[in-house]
Design a protein around this motif. Structure first.
Motif, PDB file in Angstrom:
ATOM      1  N   HIS A 135       7.756  -3.311 -10.335  1.00 11.21           N
ATOM      2  CA  HIS A 135       6.875  -2.131 -10.317  1.00 11.21           C
ATOM      3  C   HIS A 135       6.855  -1.399 -11.655  1.00 11.21           C
ATOM      4  O   HIS A 135       5.930  -0.660 -11.952  1.00 11.21           O
ATOM      5  N   VAL A 197       1.000 -11.601  -8.999  1.00  8.70           N
ATOM      6  CA  VAL A 197       1.200 -10.210  -8.566  1.00  8.70           C
ATOM      7  C   VAL A 197       0.410  -9.990  -7.280  1.00  8.70           C
ATOM      8  O   VAL A 197      -0.742 -10.405  -7.164  1.00  8.70           O
ATOM      9  N   LYS A 202       1.369  -2.490  -6.779  1.00 13.02           N
ATOM     10  CA  LYS A 202       1.513  -2.948  -8.169  1.00 13.02           C
ATOM     11  C   LYS A 202       0.209  -2.808  -8.952  1.00 13.02           C
ATOM     12  O   LYS A 202       0.112  -3.243 -10.099  1.00 13.02           O
TER      13      LYS A 202
END
Ligand code: F6R
Length: 243
Positions: A135, A197, A202
């Motif tokens: 993160h 991802v 995120k």
């Protein structure tokens, strides 16, 4: 950088597994750099499925994992050694002797860093490095502020990383405070990089890392300088990127 938008986690995992299997088909004796964490689990599941169907062969593959907690035994269920065996190595025809993970029990941090770099060099470098991203933009365990020039080394984990990883341990006190990790320099030496991802949480860091300034404060931002990077992210993770 090539960006592939996936519908969701499952689609991201399938696209990533496709890229890895293409690499294995093109170069059956290649070196795969591997990652742990929750992001690549679906990718490993897809690769195992294709292996079971006879579509992919790992017999000549070598691997080098990004990182390992320091001070926990390989038999500990939270070690990355255990993770890799559980999710991939024990389920496909890879030769365990060809798999490499930093030795979390080596008390000599300098020696372990050197040893691991030598392992990677002796394999002719990493052909395809798989990455997830934290993160805070970390890759491997290279936390914000890490020098880009570092090779494999020992790091103190950021409080936010300890917090994020506590979900895997009985309590936050059991989360190791240190890890061995390939450095940014090691990662950047991979011939090709595949970064995955997933998830809305995120989205901010995706926008910063891949569309913001290149800075050690966002370690993944250095990937903008690599000449062969593929980002596979789901729609939620790309939701803050203007199209
Ligand atoms: C794992 C690793 C870490 C993770 C990152 C994201 O080997 O090096 O950088 O990729 O912490 O973790 P998840 O996928 O659990 O969100």
């Amino acid at each position: 950088m090539r960006i592939y938008e996936a519908k969701d986690y499952k689609d991201m995992s399938r696209k990533a597994a496709n890229i890895i299997s293409a690499q294995v088909i093109m170069k059956p004796d290649c070196t795969l750099g591997l990652a742990t964490g929750s992001t690549p689990i679906g990718t490993y599941e897809q690769l195992v499925d294709w292996y079971n169907k006879g579509d992919i062969d790992f017999s000549e593959i070598h691997t080098a994992n990004l990182d390992e907690y320091r001070g926990i035994e390989r038999t500990n269920e939270q070690s990355y050694y255990y993770f890799m065996n559980h999710h991939l190595f024990s389920k496909v025809n890879i030769d365990k002797n060809n798999t490499n993970i930093p030795d979390g029990m080596n008390p000599d941090a300098i020696a372990e860093g050197k040893r691991y770099e030598e392992v990677i060099r002796s394999l002719g470098g990493v052909d395809l490095q798989l990455l997830g991203m934290g993160h805070n933009g970390h890759i491997g365990f290279n936390e914000p502020g890490t020098e880009f020039a570092k090779e494999t080394h020992c790091v103190d984990l950021a409080e936010s990383t300890i917090e994020a990883n506590k979900r895997f341990f009985a309590s936050i006190d059991e989360v190791p405070r240190q890890a061995y990790t390939m450095g940014i320099r090691t990662i950047m030496q991979a011939k090709k990089i595949l970064i995955l991802v997933s998830g809305e949480e995120k989205a901010d860091i995706v926008a910063k890392a891949f569309f913001g300034p290149i800075t050690p404060e966002v370690p993944a931002s250095i990937l903008q300088m690599h000449n062969d990077v593929i980002l596979v992210a789901d729609a939620a993770a790309l939701s803050k990127v203007s199209k």
